[in-house]
Design a protein around this motif. Structure first.
Motif, PDB file in Angstrom:
ATOM      1  N   UNK A  32       0.845  -1.143   0.223  1.00  0.00           N
ATOM      2  CA  UNK A  32      -0.212  -0.527  -0.025  1.00  0.00           C
ATOM      3  C   UNK A  32       0.878   1.163   0.440  1.00  0.00           C
ATOM      4  N   UNK A  33       1.608   1.167   0.675  1.00  0.00           N
ATOM      5  CA  UNK A  33       3.068   2.394   0.880  1.00  0.00           C
ATOM      6  C   UNK A  33       3.558   2.336  -0.252  1.00  0.00           C
ATOM      7  N   UNK A  34       4.170   1.270  -1.064  1.00  0.00           N
ATOM      8  CA  UNK A  34       4.889   1.534  -2.622  1.00  0.00           C
ATOM      9  C   UNK A  34       3.198   1.700  -3.680  1.00  0.00           C
ATOM     10  N   UNK A  35       3.112   1.690  -3.662  1.00  0.00           N
ATOM     11  CA  UNK A  35       1.933   2.075  -4.467  1.00  0.00           C
ATOM     12  C   UNK A  35       1.323   3.370  -4.279  1.00  0.00           C
ATOM     13  N   UNK A  36       1.120   3.767  -3.254  1.00  0.00           N
ATOM     14  CA  UNK A  36       0.322   5.736  -2.736  1.00  0.00           C
ATOM     15  C   UNK A  36      -0.893   5.536  -2.945  1.00  0.00           C
ATOM     16  N   UNK A  37      -1.011   6.948  -2.962  1.00  0.00           N
ATOM     17  CA  UNK A  37      -2.668   7.149  -3.087  1.00  0.00           C
ATOM     18  C   UNK A  37      -3.438   6.459  -2.363  1.00  0.00           C
ATOM     19  N   UNK A  38      -3.535   6.116  -0.911  1.00  0.00           N
ATOM     20  CA  UNK A  38      -4.066   5.042  -0.303  1.00  0.00           C
ATOM     21  C   UNK A  38      -5.077   5.056  -0.161  1.00  0.00           C
ATOM     22  N   UNK A  39      -5.927   5.894  -0.523  1.00  0.00           N
ATOM     23  CA  UNK A  39      -7.633   6.208  -0.456  1.00  0.00           C
ATOM     24  C   UNK A  39      -8.249   5.902  -1.675  1.00  0.00           C
ATOM     25  N   UNK A  40      -7.360   5.875  -2.283  1.00  0.00           N
ATOM     26  CA  UNK A  40      -8.460   4.986  -4.243  1.00  0.00           C
ATOM     27  C   UNK A  40      -7.881   4.260  -4.557  1.00  0.00           C
ATOM     28  N   UNK A  41      -6.601   3.475  -3.681  1.00  0.00           N
ATOM     29  CA  UNK A  41      -6.343   2.082  -3.932  1.00  0.00           C
ATOM     30  C   UNK A  41      -6.957   0.869  -3.407  1.00  0.00           C
ATOM     31  N   UNK A  42      -6.463  -0.606  -3.913  1.00  0.00           N
ATOM     32  CA  UNK A  42      -7.870  -1.199  -2.555  1.00  0.00           C
ATOM     33  C   UNK A  42      -7.419  -2.724  -2.408  1.00  0.00           C
ATOM     34  N   UNK A  43      -7.444  -3.008  -1.538  1.00  0.00           N
ATOM     35  CA  UNK A  43      -7.663  -5.348  -2.235  1.00  0.00           C
ATOM     36  C   UNK A  43      -8.677  -5.557  -2.872  1.00  0.00           C
TER      37      UNK A  43
END
Length: 249
Positions: A32-43
């Motif tokens: 999640x940290x690597x991808x960033x944009x945590x509010x718009x990246x989902x498992x």
């Protein structure tokens, strides 16, 4: 409406059934940290077969995530993303695994070497002549080699003195003042790259003046024939002399 894009982290040694939940949580947190944009990246889910963590990216965030991942793959990503890459790779090394992160863009791949990365090497010990400063916090022993412990701030040094003559001269400074010891040290370069002093053999020492700076300035002002008493800020004058002296080297 634009489709959500996906990134897949594939870990070779695990399957959906064998990957422990606690370890899965660690991988997901760093991904999640690597991808960033945590509010718009989902498992999204885990694919069957090898452990493949699938993440979906909302369309509005995809350009930023894509750029961030590309920079990490080149090795010049943001600090937090590069740290996350290292943490994922460390997890993989501990698990005896390797992994790849692939995205929807052709050719966009991050390789995590994990178990295949070169093993860190420990070098030494090496002998080097030098000095150490500190206070004696312990001294004494029954053998020919007399142990001495110095403390400088939070750092402690284990030293040895060969022969009684230097040890006798050191004894009065136990918990009394700051000294500088001269001798040779045994150094080891650890796997992390840090240098560690394993032992220091003392052959001589000198006593340092640990008086507060205000006392030193007072002594300078009291010197007969000097001009320090004329200065309103003698401390700045002293520091200025030090800067000038460094500039001449």
């Amino acid at each position: 409406m634009a489709e959500q894009q996906q990134y897949r982290l594939k870990i070779d040694v695990f399957s959906v059934d064998s990957l422990p939940m606690a370890r899965l949580a660690e991988y997901m947190a760093e991904l999640a940290v690597l991808l960033g944009e945590c509010e718009r990246v989902h498992f999204s889910h885990m694919e069957k077969g090898s452990a493949v963590l699938v993440s979906t990216i909302e369309p509005v965030a995809f350009p930023k995530v894509e750029e961030r991942v590309s920079r990490v793959s080149r090795g010049d990503g943001p600090k937090d993303a590069m740290q996350a890459f290292k943490k994922i790779d460390n997890l993989l090394a501990k698990d005896g695994a390797v992994a790849t992160l692939t995205g929807p863009t052709v050719g966009q791949v991050i390789e995590f070497p994990g178990r295949t990365r070169p093993k860190p090497v420990k070098y030494g010990p090496f002998r080097e002549v030098g000095t150490l400063d500190g206070r004696i916090i312990r001294i004494g022993g029954r053998d020919e080699t007399i142990p001495v412990w110095l403390k400088d701030g939070d750092v402690e040094y284990h030293c040895n003195v060969r022969g009684e003559e230097v040890a006798r001269r050191l004894a009065p400074y136990y918990l009394n003042g700051v000294i500088r010891v001269h001798g040779s040290g045994k150094w080891v370069r650890e796997e992390s790259g840090a240098w560690n002093l394993e032992q220091f053999d003392i052959n001589d020492f000198e006593v340092l003046d640990d008086s507060p700076m205000a006392d030193v300035v007072g002594k300078l002002r009291a010197v007969e024939g000097g001009t320090w008493h004329e200065s309103d800020d003698a401390l700045s004058d002293i520091l200025g002399l030090r800067r000038d002296d460094k500039g001449r080297h």
